[in-house]
Every structure is written in structure tokens, then in C-alpha cells.
Scaffold this active site. Structure first.
Site, mmCIF file in Angstrom:
data_model
loop_
_atom_site.group_PDB
_atom_site.id
_atom_site.type_symbol
_atom_site.label_atom_id
_atom_site.label_comp_id
_atom_site.label_asym_id
_atom_site.label_seq_id
_atom_site.Cartn_x
_atom_site.Cartn_y
_atom_site.Cartn_z
ATOM 1 N N GLU A 183 -5.518 6.254 -32.834
ATOM 2 C CA GLU A 183 -4.767 5.051 -32.474
ATOM 3 C C GLU A 183 -3.698 5.245 -31.397
ATOM 4 O O GLU A 183 -3.397 4.291 -30.668
ATOM 5 C CB GLU A 183 -4.093 4.478 -33.731
ATOM 6 C CG GLU A 183 -5.079 3.997 -34.775
ATOM 7 C CD GLU A 183 -4.430 3.850 -36.148
ATOM 8 O OE1 GLU A 183 -4.278 2.713 -36.608
ATOM 9 O OE2 GLU A 183 -4.057 4.894 -36.732
ATOM 10 N N THR B 145 3.587 5.938 -43.721
ATOM 11 C CA THR B 145 5.009 5.747 -44.018
ATOM 12 C C THR B 145 5.282 5.782 -45.519
ATOM 13 O O THR B 145 6.409 6.047 -45.934
ATOM 14 C CB THR B 145 5.517 4.422 -43.419
ATOM 15 O OG1 THR B 145 4.620 3.363 -43.771
ATOM 16 C CG2 THR B 145 5.599 4.519 -41.899
ATOM 17 N N ALA C 111 -4.397 5.486 -40.126
ATOM 18 C CA ALA C 111 -3.164 6.005 -39.534
ATOM 19 C C ALA C 111 -3.397 7.239 -38.665
ATOM 20 O O ALA C 111 -2.469 7.976 -38.371
ATOM 21 C CB ALA C 111 -2.129 6.316 -40.617
#
Length: 410
Positions: A328, A54, A123
Site C-alpha cells: 500500500e 494500529t 496493512a
């Protein structure tokens, strides 16, 4: 989402039909009618996981590629291999780019003297970043070899590399990749305007994710009402990971993420020394430390039937070779086990603590906090033994303690 990229409805429909969800629900209901102290439940759960850092500046990666005169290739990139198959996928990208066997590509240990200013391997972004950076470097070398290839189309890579070396052509390249500016970066400091309907136009803050990895999971469980133990009888997963670079690795990653998510919502409970646990000393101490107290899934927790399928015809134009991140994203699908447990607990409550007709409760609402440990499952079933354990004389006792959630056995 870009047009055609919202694939949860399709995955939901396909998996629901594949597992014959209505029939599975009916079979669970039939089992529950025939068994007082064991109950079954089923659940179907979707997930949608955004892929990006992000923080915009983190969406970049580099790679260094060397082509040797014997036709072998050495790649160094900024990611860290930790068993997730990153090195294998990057090697596959290089092998495909040069048109050589995977055995001729070698990955050097990650080091900042080779690829500087690296980002955390996190991520689920690493294949996206370093696969594309590697592809960029390979294409640079291939472009330099193009005149030689045009003169000798059938020559092997080793032959071209030798000729290029004696022609003083650079056979090393640094590759770089960054996610498109329009597809990353979300600024919380921007005050979004309001749309015509009065809601905030959060798109004004930017785009937090490049794309989404999506999927649907089905779980069937059986619980023991008297002990709170549960068994995962069946799990079926359908996941959109684009055009997989390595399906075997990706399926393994999906299985692992699911098991982590399952443990997170069923057995992995944190117990701290606080006012609810005065018997744990000193105050603030974490009781559940190590495998003796913090319970991750074990062999016996593995679903008896565990099938993983990858969606087909789901290209992704925003990542290397139309693939998608996989580490993930499937994690939340593990909660399908939690919700299947809740379904089984609801069946137990319907038998052991039926609501008077006309109350509007219909046994539908009750609290079952995650993780659904054996203690929580056991007490949530509200049979006569559970009622006795909280000092009541009838199921009415649970009305005053509707959210009774034991946190540990004392």
C-alpha cells in the site's frame, strides 16, 4: 523516526536531479506558450507510510515449517496469497535460512488447522509477520541440526535431515513473531501531557508504527483544454523499501499501487443519487456501479514512460532481512498525476482567464477537487466555451462559481 530513517529528503533530492525537474518545468512552460488548447504540467510528490496494525494485538503471526528427509521444506503460514507475492517471499526466507534452492521450498495453502488465530492479510504487514515467523521456525530446526552439521560440515541438507530423522530429531517447528512492544500500540484513550511550548506530547500515547516506507514520485501530463482529457506522458518513482527480498515483485507492487492511486485521484468518481443529482433515482442509489460507470485506469491510461527505482543503502533493522512493506505505501504517489494535472490547468487558466495586475490573485489559487475527471479538468480551464457553458458572458462569471465542480455529464 529513528536516526537516519527519515529518507524523504534524500529521495526528493535524488529524484529531482534525476528527472531534471527545473528543465522539465521550463519545457512544459515553453510548450504551453506555443499551444492554446493543449497544456502540460509537472509535479513532484513525496509520501511516508507507517507500517503496523494500529491495534497492538494484531501485530503477531505464526508459521509451521516441516523439513523432509529428501531435503525439501514445506511452509504453512497465516497470510493469504492474493497475487502480491507473499508466498514467494516467505519461500525465499526459508530457502535462504536452509541454504537450499527456492525450488525445494513449497508453500501449503493457508489453513487455521495448521496456523491458528491468524490476522487479516492487510496493512501491508504480511511479509513482516510471516517472513519473521518462518525464519523463527527455520532457525529452530537449524539449531537442532547443529550437532550433526558440526560433525559433517559439507553435508547436504537432505543428508542431514536423513541422519536427524534416524537420530529421532524433530524436523518440524512452529515459528512465532510479534512486533516489539516498544514499536507498536497507540492508545487514543491516554490523555497526553503538554510540552513546554503548549503542544500535546502525543508520544505518551505510544508508537503507532514500526517504521515508515517512503518515496517520491514525479509526473508529467498533458491535458486537452477542450475535452478535459489527459495523457500521462512520464512517471518516475524512487521508493525506499529497505533491502528488497524480491525486487521484481516489489517493483510490480509499486507500479500497481501507483496506478491505483492515480485512478483514485483522476477517474474513479462516486456519484450518488442526492439533491445535486436529482436525475438519478431512487434517492441514495449509487450510479457509478460496474466498469461502465466507475472508471478504473485502463491500458490507455498507463504512463507513456514509467520508471521505478529502489533506493540503495537503506537497510531496515525492524523487518525480516532488512526489507520493508511495499503493498500500500506507494499508493499516494499516484496523486503526482493529479497535481501535474492541476499545474497544467493553472497554465490554461493563466492564458484564458488572466487576472488584472495588482489583484494579488496571480492565477495561483483555484479549486480542483479530486478525482480530476475530464469534466472537472474541462471546466476548471475557464476558457470562453466553459464560461458559456455556465451561462456567463465573460471570465468574471467564474468568480461567483470559483469552485464549480461538475460531477457527471447529464
Amino acid at each position: 523516526l529513528d536516526g537516519g530513517d527519515w529518507r524523504v529528503p534524500r529521495a526528493w533530492k535524488e529524484l529531482k536531479e534525476r528527472v531534471d525537474f527545473e528543465r522539465a518545468h521550463e519545457e512544459a512552460a515553453a510548450f504551453n506558450s506555443a499551444n492554446t488548447w493543449r497544456k502540460r504540467g509537472v509535479a513532484l510528490v513525496p509520501t511516508k507510510y507507517g507500517i503496523n496494525f494500529t491495534a497492538k494485538f494484531m501485530n503477531q503471526g505464526g508459521a509451521l515449517v516441516h523439513l523432509y528427509t529428501d531435503g525439501t521444506v514445506l511452509v504453512t503460514h497465516g497470510g493469504t496469497e492474493m497475487g502480491q507475492g507473499l508466498h514467494t517471499k516467505v519461500a525465499q526466507v526459508a530457502a535462504k535460512a536452509f541454504g537450499i534452492p527456492l525450488s525445494m521450498v513449497h508453500i501449503a495453502e493457508t489453513a487455521t488447522d495448521k496456523v491458528a488465530n491468524t490476522q487479516p492479510t492487510a496493512a501491508s504487514m504480511s511479509t513482516d509477520l510471516y517472513g519473521m515467523a518462518t525464519l523463527d521456525a527455520c532457525r529452530q530446526i537449524i539449531a537442532r541440526l547443529a550437532p550433526l552439521r558440526a560433525a559433517e560440515p559439507s553435508a547436504s541438507l537432505a543428508s542431514l535431515a536423513r541422519r536427524a530423522f534416524f537420530a529421532r530429531v524433530d524436523l518440524s517447528a512452529h515459528g512465532f513473531y510479534k512486533v516489539d512492544d516498544k514499536r507498536c500500540g497507540y492508545d487514543w484513550s491516554v490523555v497526553p501531557p503538554r510540552l513546554a511550548d503548549g503542544t500535546l506530547d502525543n508520544a505518551a500515547r505510544g508508537t503507532p508504527f514500526n517504521y515508515f516506507t517512503q518515496g517520491v514520485g514525479f509526473a508529467e501530463v498533458e491535458i486537452d483544454v477542450l475535452t478535459g482529457d489527459h495523457e500521462v506522458r512520464r512517471v518516475e518513482l524512487l521508493v525506499d523499501i529497505g533491502s528488497a527480498i524480491n525486487p521484481a515483485i516489489d517493483i510490480g507492487q509499486i507500479e500497481g499501487a501507483f496506478m491505483q492511486g492515480m485512478g483514485w485521484t483522476t477517474t474513479e468518481e462516486l456519484i450518488w443519487a442526492d439533491q445535486d443529482h436529482a436525475w438519478v433515482q431512487p434517492a441514495g442509489r449509487l450510479l457509478t456501479q460496474g466498469p461502465g460507470a466507475y472508471k478504473i485506469p485502463s491500458f490507455n491510461d498507463t504512463p507513456r514512460v514509467f520508471n521505478v527505482s529502489l533506493m540503495t543503502g537503506v537497510a531496515n533493522p525492524f523487518a525480516v532481512h532488512s526489507s520493508k512493506a511495499v503493498g500500500e505505501p506507494p499508493f499516494f504517489l499516484g496523486s503526482a498525476v493529479f497535481f501535474a494535472i492541476r499545474d497544467a490547468v493553472a497554465a490554461a487558466r493563466a492564458e484564458h482567464m488572466p487576472q488584472p495586475s495588482g489583484t494579488g490573485d496571480d492565477n495561483g489559487h483555484f479549486s480542483l477537487h479530486s478525482p480530476a475527471t475530464s469534466e472537472r479538468i474541462r471546466m476548471a480551464c475557464t476558457d470562453r466555451f466553459a464560461v458559456s457553458a455556465i451561462g456567463g458572458s465573460s471570465a468574471e462569471a467564474f468568480k461567483a462559481a470559483a469552485s464549480f465542480q461538475p460531477k457527471a455529464s447529464v
